[in-house]
Design a protein around this motif. Structure first.
Motif, PDB file in Angstrom:
ATOM      1  N   VAL A   1       0.842  -1.195   0.000  1.00  0.00           N
ATOM      2  CA  VAL A   1       0.000   0.000   0.000  1.00  0.00           C
ATOM      3  C   VAL A   1       0.881   1.249   0.000  1.00  0.00           C
ATOM      4  CG1 VAL A   1      -1.900  -1.142   1.196  1.00  0.00           C
ATOM      5  CG2 VAL A   1      -0.109   0.002   2.522  1.00  0.00           C
ATOM      6  N   ARG A   2       0.244   2.370  -0.212  1.00  0.00           N
ATOM      7  CA  ARG A   2       0.949   3.646  -0.191  1.00  0.00           C
ATOM      8  C   ARG A   2       1.364   3.999   1.236  1.00  0.00           C
ATOM      9  NH1 ARG A   2       0.289   6.306  -4.988  1.00  0.00           N
ATOM     10  NH2 ARG A   2      -1.339   5.493  -6.369  1.00  0.00           N
TER      11      ARG A   2
ATOM     12  N   GLU B   1      -4.147   3.087   3.391  1.00  0.00           N
ATOM     13  CA  GLU B   1      -4.995   1.954   3.019  1.00  0.00           C
ATOM     14  C   GLU B   1      -4.986   1.661   1.526  1.00  0.00           C
ATOM     15  OE1 GLU B   1      -8.927   2.484   4.460  1.00  0.00           O
ATOM     16  OE2 GLU B   1      -8.374   2.407   6.583  1.00  0.00           O
ATOM     17  N   SER B   2      -4.695   2.646   0.700  1.00  0.00           N
ATOM     18  CA  SER B   2      -4.852   2.470  -0.745  1.00  0.00           C
ATOM     19  C   SER B   2      -3.742   1.601  -1.331  1.00  0.00           C
ATOM     20  CB  SER B   2      -4.875   3.829  -1.443  1.00  0.00           C
ATOM     21  OG  SER B   2      -3.728   4.581  -1.116  1.00  0.00           O
ATOM     22  N   ARG B   3      -4.134   0.692  -2.205  1.00  0.00           N
ATOM     23  CA  ARG B   3      -3.211  -0.237  -2.851  1.00  0.00           C
ATOM     24  C   ARG B   3      -2.300   0.513  -3.826  1.00  0.00           C
ATOM     25  NH1 ARG B   3      -3.923  -5.770  -3.683  1.00  0.00           N
ATOM     26  NH2 ARG B   3      -6.117  -5.577  -3.048  1.00  0.00           N
TER      27      ARG B   3
END
Length: 379
Positions: A282-283, A293-295
């Motif tokens: 994730v970032r 949370e973002s992939r």
């Protein structure tokens, strides 16, 4: 990590060159008809029959079926096919015709125009032209038409293009063990550095595509868009991947030391990033101290490889622009195939190739003359 090098050279996040545009099709503003065609394309694959009245339940099923139809091809492939159709539709209008219904004669002329180029714009490569033709065939199917690629107006033109313009494929350079260790050594010791270290080592040892790396989840069925999951065992990690050739398992064994071990690097990232569910990679926050949370996008892997190649001084004998062009996400897979001193069938299994011939294409420094047919013949 920035996307610009010290001298301002941009590091492209994609392994694929930008779509080449024939000089006969300038990049003009889309017309209303083009927008209508693209909208029709989105709706065309799945719809209710004309004699069936719509309802809330059926409409939801149509939407679900469209989502499945869209997922039948990779996202990057879908984007390429949309661009192919847009380019062809624009070319047709400039020639005073329409893209629908399909005309084998006009498609043959279109292929010839792509190959010949015009003015200062060179012709496209054979592989790009074949990709464009595949994109047109797919788009016609979505619109209820069939494109006969064996028709003489298409087949003979394409055969002539191949005969005159075909060239050996340009291969990306392999990243070898010493290279990957030098690249890892350039990374910082913060959370972002832990993540990128795990990406490089797991990608190399697993022979993974960049899309396979970023699509991994911690556990099975963690997210709807999962491309696989990990299981860490005593002797290594097992990656279950939903790859191009179907589901497969990739075994990544532990290394000879913690500094070079891909499984240890993965464990360190998961521990300090506190990831026990969802996307593995994730970032991070701007300061590199917090996992978000973002992939990650697969473009991050390409940028990471190019940047660390520069930072590690790999192929420093070449200009920076040439060094950037030499390496991509496939360099990790080629590196494993070229450096692993094991039977070829194990490399083939690790890379998920259907044939040994495909595996050999990845082996950049294969011992070509291990069997000397000249001496075997008595000379």
């Amino acid at each position: 990590m920035g996307s610009l090098t010290n001298n301002g050279t941009k590091i492209d996040g994609s392994d694929v060159p930008e779509t080449e545009i024939s000089s006969s099709a300038p990049d003009d503003t889309s017309t209303g008809n083009e927008r209508d065609e693209r909208a029709t394309s989105d709706r065309a694959p799945v719809a209710l029959p004309a004699h069936v009245a719509g309802s809330g339940t059926l409409d939801r099923l149509v939407d679900t079926a469209r989502d499945y139809a869209k997922a039948s091809t990779a996202e990057n492939t879908n984007k390429a096919y949309v661009a192919d159709w847009k380019h062809f539709a624009r070319w047709c209008r400039l020639k005073g015709t329409e893209p629908l219904p399909p005309s084998n004669e006009m498609i043959g002329l279109y292929l010839a125009d792509l190959a010949a180029g015009s003015g200062s714009s060179p012709g496209l490569s054979v592989s790009t032209i074949e990709r464009r033709l595949s994109g047109l065939a797919w788009n016609y199917v979505q619109r209820g038409f069939a494109l006969d690629r064996k028709d003489r107006h298409i087949a003979t033109v394409l055969a002539g293009i191949k005969r005159q313009h075909a060239r050996p494929p340009v291969q990306k350079e392999a990243i070898l063990p010493d290279d990957i260790l030098a690249m890892v050594a350039t990374l910082p010791h913060d959370l972002r550095g832990l993540r990128d270290r795990a990406i490089l080592l797991i990608g190399f040892a697993g022979g993974l595509r960049r899309s396979e790396i970023v699509s991994l989840d911690h556990g099975k069925d963690d997210t709807p868009v999962s491309g696989g999951w990990i299981e860490i065992l005593k002797d290594g990690a097992v990656l279950t991947l939903n790859a191009k050739t179907g589901w497969r398992e990739v075994e990544v064994g532990r290394g000879s030391s913690e500094q070079t071990c891909p499984v240890h690097a993965l464990e360190q990232w998961l521990h300090f990033a506190r990831i026990d569910f969802g996307a593995v990679f994730v970032r991070t926050s701007r300061d590199g101290k917090k996992a978000l949370e973002s992939r990650l996008s697969d473009k991050h892997v390409a940028r990471l490889i190019k940047q660390t190649v520069l930072d590690a001084g790999i192929r420093a004998d070449l200009p920076e622009k040439d060094r950037l062009a030499l390496f991509s996400g496939h360099s990790l897979r080629a590196g494993l195939a070229s450096s692993a001193e094991v039977d070829e069938r194990y490399i083939q299994k690790q890379l998920g190739h259907a044939s040994a011939e495909m595996t050999r294409r990845y082996q950049r420094r294969r011992d070509r003359f291990r069997v000397n047919m000249t001496k075997a013949a008595g000379l």
